[in-house]
Enzyme design. Structure first.
Site, PDB file in Angstrom:
ATOM      1  N   HIS A   7       0.839  -1.209   0.000  1.00  0.00           N
ATOM      2  CA  HIS A   7       0.000   0.000   0.000  1.00  0.00           C
ATOM      3  C   HIS A   7       0.870   1.253   0.000  1.00  0.00           C
ATOM      4  CE1 HIS A   7       1.033   0.837   4.182  1.00  0.00           C
ATOM      5  NE2 HIS A   7       0.907  -0.471   4.394  1.00  0.00           N
ATOM      6  N   GLU A  86      -1.872  -7.333   7.194  1.00  0.00           N
ATOM      7  CA  GLU A  86      -0.576  -7.149   7.837  1.00  0.00           C
ATOM      8  C   GLU A  86      -0.498  -7.966   9.121  1.00  0.00           C
ATOM      9  OE1 GLU A  86       2.367  -6.931   7.545  1.00  0.00           O
ATOM     10  OE2 GLU A  86       2.983  -4.835   7.482  1.00  0.00           O
TER      11      GLU A  86
END
Length: 190
Positions: A7, A86
């Protein structure tokens, strides 16, 4: 083939705050990074023979925002996959790295209440195992720093130390194909 990206930059990245599973929005720079990665992904897809490409992204908002920029540019639909999220950093999430004595990439796995290396690796290996075999595989994947490192390491069969030593840029796309990993940098945005 897998086109893997992290990201774009978030407010907590700038603050050096531990995100883990917590949310932080993309900065204006992160939005520009996401757009640049979208352009690069679209270019890389166009260079390949026609195929059905899929886009899978972590459910976390920073990955979803990046995936939306990529999807808009490449004409893809986003599938969300929890296995791409994550690492959970437990009690350290939301704290500054300096508050927990953060060092190299290995420290992520020492967070009280957080995930271990083996747990995150099991998630990414499960994700890879569920993909079509090469050479039919055509995936764009939007993930995170630690998870992306482990995904690349699992794909390439790297030992733990080499897996964790990999770079985690927010302005590049990795191509995983034919057993090797190649990096493509985006155009400069600043």
């Amino acid at each position: 083939m897998i086109l893997l990206l992290r990201h774009g930059e978030t407010h907590w990245n700038v603050e050096r705050r531990i995100q883990g599973r917590r949310e932080s929005a993309l900065t204006p720079r992160g939005e520009r990074q996401a757009a640049a990665m979208g352009r690069l992904v679209a270019d890389l897809i166009r260079m390949e023979p026609p195929a059905d490409w899929r886009l899978a992204a972590s459910p976390l908002l920073r990955a979803q925002a990046t995936a939306q920029a990529v999807a808009a540019r490449a004409g893809l639909r986003i599938d969300t996959d929890e296995r791409l999220a994550e690492i959970c950093c437990g009690d350290w999430e939301g704290k500054l790295r300096s508050e927990v004595g953060a060092g190299g990439p290995e420290w992520f796995f020492g967070a009280p209440g957080g995930e271990t290396f083996e747990e995150v690796m099991a998630r990414v290996e499960s994700f890879l195992a569920d993909l079509p075999p090469e050479p039919r595989r055509r995936m764009v994947v939007v993930s995170h720093g630690v998870t992306g490192r482990l995904l690349r390491g699992a794909y390439a069969g790297l030992p733990r130390a080499e897996t964790l030593a990999q770079d985690v840029p927010q302005d590049a796309v990795y191509r995983l194909a034919g057993g090797q990993v190649d990096r493509f940098d985006c155009e400069p945005i600043d």
